[in-house]
Enzyme design. Structure first.
Site, PDB file in Angstrom:
ATOM      1  CG  ASP A   1      -2.157   0.866   0.925  1.00 23.09           C
ATOM      2  OD1 ASP A   1      -2.823   0.640  -0.102  1.00 23.09           O
ATOM      3  OD2 ASP A   1      -2.442   1.798   1.710  1.00 23.09           O
TER       4      ASP A   1
ATOM      5  N   GLY B   1       0.760   7.301 -11.874  1.00 16.62           N
ATOM      6  CA  GLY B   1       0.260   8.051 -10.722  1.00 16.62           C
ATOM      7  C   GLY B   1       0.787   9.475 -10.652  1.00 16.62           C
TER       8      GLY B   1
END
Ligand code: ITT
Length: 199
Positions: free
Chosen positions: A70, A149
């Site tokens: 994560d 991203g």
């Protein structure tokens, strides 16, 4: 050869892990090899909770060792946002980038860091988690087209290029993901006898 599944639906992460683990004696599987694996709901309050949940659920479903990460961008002047909500901050990469830049308008402090927490799960339980970071700053406008991203707006300290202007090789030497992988590999080397008996 030992094998492990990387528990992510993000193909960019899979590619980065393939490169980061290229020299290791391990075969990397991905969720493409387990297309029916249910999506994991990320409802944790920390990177560690979410990484652990992803690793454990995929490990249990696939019945093989798994790891997950994560990760996200923490911007100092935004109180650490987008943080664990990095992938959910807006609908597209471009909109997420625009939102960060808009929220930073008029602010002098552009400090930020990328964080990555890797969780490794074996036999349905997390054996360890590892945190990596890379510090840097948010540039005024997106630059570059590599990576994914928030890469076009993040410039690591000591470089005049954003992550999206770097080659994969350059990013993979210094990234938050690379730093978390280094810690995980050190741990695995130290604990190799445990893993050998589990794999
Ligand atoms: P999985 O949960 O399936 O792994 P995801 O993309 O949703 O895929 P995360 O929940 O960990 O992954 O969210 C990470 C987000 O943080 C990612 O979608 C990017 O927006 C951002 N991020 C993480 N690492 C990054 C990197 O190396 N470069 C640019 N942005 C990154």
């Amino acid at each position: 050869m030992a094998y492990i599944v990387v528990a992510t639906g993000n193909q960019h992460k899979v590619e980065e892990y393939k490169e980061l683990l290229a020299d290791q004696n391990v075969e990397l599987k991905s969720l493409k090899d387990y297309p029916n694996c249910p999506e994991v709901i990320e409802d944790g309050k920390t990177f560690t909770e979410n990484a652990s949940k992803k690793a454990v659920e995929v490990c249990r479903y696939c019945d093989v060792p798994a790891f997950a990460d994560d990760s996200g961008l923490e911007v100092e002047a935004l109180g650490g946002e987008p943080g664990i909500f990095s992938s959910r901050y807006a609908d597209t990469d471009a909109a997420r980038i625009e939102k960060v830049l808009k929220n930073l308008e008029g602010k002098d402090n552009r400090r930020a860091r990328f964080v990555c927490v890797i969780a490794i799960a074996i036999n349905g339980e997390v054996i360890e988690t590892f945190e990596g970071e890379v510090k840097g700053s948010i540039v005024d406008a997106p630059r570059g087209s590599n990576g994914f991203g928030y890469d076009p707006i993040f410039q690591p300290d000591g470089y005049d290029k954003t992550f999206a202007e770097m080659t994969d090789e350059e990013k993979n030497k210094i990234s938050h993901r690379a730093n978390a992988v280094k810690k995980a590999l050190e741990f695995i080397e130290d604990e190799m006898s445990i893993l050998d008996s589990e794999f």
